[in-house]
Design a protein around this motif. Structure first.
Motif, PDB file in Angstrom:
ATOM      1  N   THR A 133       6.744  -8.722   4.428  1.00  0.00           N
ATOM      2  CA  THR A 133       4.944  -8.676   4.154  1.00  0.00           C
ATOM      3  C   THR A 133       4.402  -9.378   5.563  1.00  0.00           C
ATOM      4  O   THR A 133       3.029  -8.796   5.341  1.00  0.00           O
ATOM      5  CB  THR A 133       5.282  -9.794   2.122  1.00  0.00           C
ATOM      6  OG1 THR A 133       6.115  -9.301   1.345  1.00  0.00           O
ATOM      7  CG2 THR A 133       3.671 -10.755   2.181  1.00  0.00           C
ATOM      8  N   ILE A 134       4.713 -10.216   5.541  1.00  0.00           N
ATOM      9  CA  ILE A 134       4.039 -10.929   6.981  1.00  0.00           C
ATOM     10  C   ILE A 134       3.810  -9.906   7.514  1.00  0.00           C
ATOM     11  O   ILE A 134       2.268  -9.172   8.322  1.00  0.00           O
ATOM     12  CB  ILE A 134       4.760 -11.878   7.403  1.00  0.00           C
ATOM     13  CG1 ILE A 134       5.096 -13.044   6.436  1.00  0.00           C
ATOM     14  CG2 ILE A 134       3.573 -12.391   8.848  1.00  0.00           C
ATOM     15  CD1 ILE A 134       3.653 -13.709   6.103  1.00  0.00           C
ATOM     16  N   VAL A 161       4.020  -3.613  -4.672  1.00  0.00           N
ATOM     17  CA  VAL A 161       5.515  -3.199  -5.614  1.00  0.00           C
ATOM     18  C   VAL A 161       6.777  -3.895  -6.060  1.00  0.00           C
ATOM     19  O   VAL A 161       7.143  -4.395  -6.564  1.00  0.00           O
ATOM     20  CB  VAL A 161       5.805  -1.704  -5.637  1.00  0.00           C
ATOM     21  CG1 VAL A 161       6.966  -1.067  -6.622  1.00  0.00           C
ATOM     22  CG2 VAL A 161       4.354  -0.838  -5.855  1.00  0.00           C
ATOM     23  N   VAL A 162       7.291  -3.694  -4.581  1.00  0.00           N
ATOM     24  CA  VAL A 162       8.760  -5.150  -4.503  1.00  0.00           C
ATOM     25  C   VAL A 162       8.146  -6.228  -5.026  1.00  0.00           C
ATOM     26  O   VAL A 162       9.326  -7.019  -5.855  1.00  0.00           O
ATOM     27  CB  VAL A 162       9.225  -4.503  -2.626  1.00  0.00           C
ATOM     28  CG1 VAL A 162      10.542  -5.434  -2.479  1.00  0.00           C
ATOM     29  CG2 VAL A 162       9.855  -3.308  -2.459  1.00  0.00           C
ATOM     30  N   TYR A 163       7.465  -6.973  -4.525  1.00  0.00           N
ATOM     31  CA  TYR A 163       6.998  -8.063  -4.664  1.00  0.00           C
ATOM     32  C   TYR A 163       6.732  -8.145  -5.878  1.00  0.00           C
ATOM     33  O   TYR A 163       7.492  -9.031  -6.531  1.00  0.00           O
ATOM     34  CB  TYR A 163       5.952  -9.028  -3.606  1.00  0.00           C
ATOM     35  CG  TYR A 163       6.137  -9.778  -4.009  1.00  0.00           C
ATOM     36  CD1 TYR A 163       6.994 -11.825  -3.834  1.00  0.00           C
ATOM     37  CD2 TYR A 163       5.293 -10.440  -4.954  1.00  0.00           C
ATOM     38  CE1 TYR A 163       6.536 -13.199  -3.570  1.00  0.00           C
ATOM     39  CE2 TYR A 163       4.681 -12.063  -5.128  1.00  0.00           C
ATOM     40  CZ  TYR A 163       5.396 -13.567  -4.460  1.00  0.00           C
ATOM     41  OH  TYR A 163       5.298 -14.282  -4.828  1.00  0.00           O
ATOM     42  N   VAL A 211      -3.025 -12.855  -1.738  1.00  0.00           N
ATOM     43  CA  VAL A 211      -3.286 -11.827  -1.437  1.00  0.00           C
ATOM     44  C   VAL A 211      -2.716 -10.855  -0.295  1.00  0.00           C
ATOM     45  O   VAL A 211      -3.006 -10.020  -0.284  1.00  0.00           O
ATOM     46  CB  VAL A 211      -4.690 -12.904   0.021  1.00  0.00           C
ATOM     47  CG1 VAL A 211      -5.249 -11.490   1.443  1.00  0.00           C
ATOM     48  CG2 VAL A 211      -5.568 -12.883  -1.204  1.00  0.00           C
ATOM     49  N   LEU A 212      -1.658 -11.594  -0.149  1.00  0.00           N
ATOM     50  CA  LEU A 212      -1.045 -10.924   1.164  1.00  0.00           C
ATOM     51  C   LEU A 212       0.104 -10.159  -0.702  1.00  0.00           C
ATOM     52  O   LEU A 212       0.341  -8.930   0.133  1.00  0.00           O
ATOM     53  CB  LEU A 212      -0.044 -11.481   1.556  1.00  0.00           C
ATOM     54  CG  LEU A 212       0.142 -13.015   2.636  1.00  0.00           C
ATOM     55  CD1 LEU A 212       0.782 -13.724   2.983  1.00  0.00           C
ATOM     56  CD2 LEU A 212      -0.952 -12.039   3.867  1.00  0.00           C
ATOM     57  N   HIS A 213       0.361 -10.503  -1.229  1.00  0.00           N
ATOM     58  CA  HIS A 213       1.422  -9.456  -1.736  1.00  0.00           C
ATOM     59  C   HIS A 213       0.248  -9.141  -3.068  1.00  0.00           C
ATOM     60  O   HIS A 213       1.076  -8.206  -3.742  1.00  0.00           O
ATOM     61  CB  HIS A 213       2.536 -10.971  -3.478  1.00  0.00           C
ATOM     62  CG  HIS A 213       3.455 -10.836  -1.926  1.00  0.00           C
ATOM     63  ND1 HIS A 213       2.454 -12.602  -1.304  1.00  0.00           N
ATOM     64  CD2 HIS A 213       4.204 -10.443  -1.223  1.00  0.00           C
ATOM     65  CE1 HIS A 213       3.686 -12.280  -0.752  1.00  0.00           C
ATOM     66  NE2 HIS A 213       4.623 -11.773  -0.538  1.00  0.00           N
TER      67      HIS A 213
END
Length: 209
Positions: free
Chosen positions: A46-47, A90-92, A113-115
């Motif tokens: 993710t990061i 999608v995965v998260y 925001v990130l996911h």
């Protein structure tokens, strides 16, 4: 229109960078080993995908202000990042949203925001931004190279440090390496499908404009 998209790209990159830095600072307050945590933090897919997205948006903003059409190499890079960000979202949201990840503690707005927000935005950027060039289907090999390298790095480093960024990659879970293989193959297949969709979209009239 290109200049408008350039401004939007700068703003979006700033939001993503703020989310990464915000989560990092928020976590550093509670982790005992800063050096070890930093390596772990930047081992999350993710990061990494969000950081690449922010860089690509800033580069794309420059091209929006200076040229009428994005260079072919940038189109390929952005296509790869769109694939990674879509996979992240999608995965998260389907596998990890209800699971607490070992990142010290979670900053709620940064997490969204990130996911969620950034992945949706990056996909919309790919669909709507003018100045795209169609990609060849052989671009899929370049798109999947980074996830493969990340998976190899993660599975080699994991046993050495006793840490995995996501629970489905940890062979100590029920099912061991067999369960890990199922998850990895499933996600790899999804990345391949997303890559096909991204390349396919680049070849439509809407994205060539």
């Amino acid at each position: 229109m290109r200049r408008v998209f350039g401004v939007i790209r700068v703003v979006a990159a700033g939001v993503i960078i703020a989310a990464i830095v915000g989560q990092l600072v928020y976590s550093l307050d509670v982790v005992p080993d800063v050096a070890h945590f930093l390596v772990n933090f930047f081992s999350y897919f993710t990061i990494l995908s969000n950081a690449l997205a922010a860089i690509a948006l800033l580069v794309g903003a420059y091209f929006s202000f200076t040229v009428r059409r994005d260079p072919a190499w940038f189109n390929l890079s952005l296509a790869a990042i769109v694939t990674y960000m879509a996979t992240t979202g999608v995965v998260y949201n389907f596998l990890l949203r209800s699971i607490t990840l070992e990142q010290g503690r979670t900053l709620a707005w940064s997490n969204e925001v990130l996911h969620l927000i950034a992945p949706i935005y990056i996909v919309l950027v790919w669909i709507l931004s003018p100045g795209k060039s169609p990609l060849r289907w052989s671009a899929l090999w370049a798109i999947v190279a980074f996830p493969i390298a990340w998976a190899v790095y993660t599975m080699i480093r994991g046993p050495l440090v006793g840490w995995y960024p996501y629970p489905f990659l940890d062979p100590s879970q029920p099912g061991g390496y067999g369960a890990v293989a199922v998850y990895v193959l499933g996600i790899a297949g999804f990345i391949g499908l997303m890559g096909c969709a991204v390349v396919g979209l680049s070849r439509t009239r809407l994205l060539k404009g």
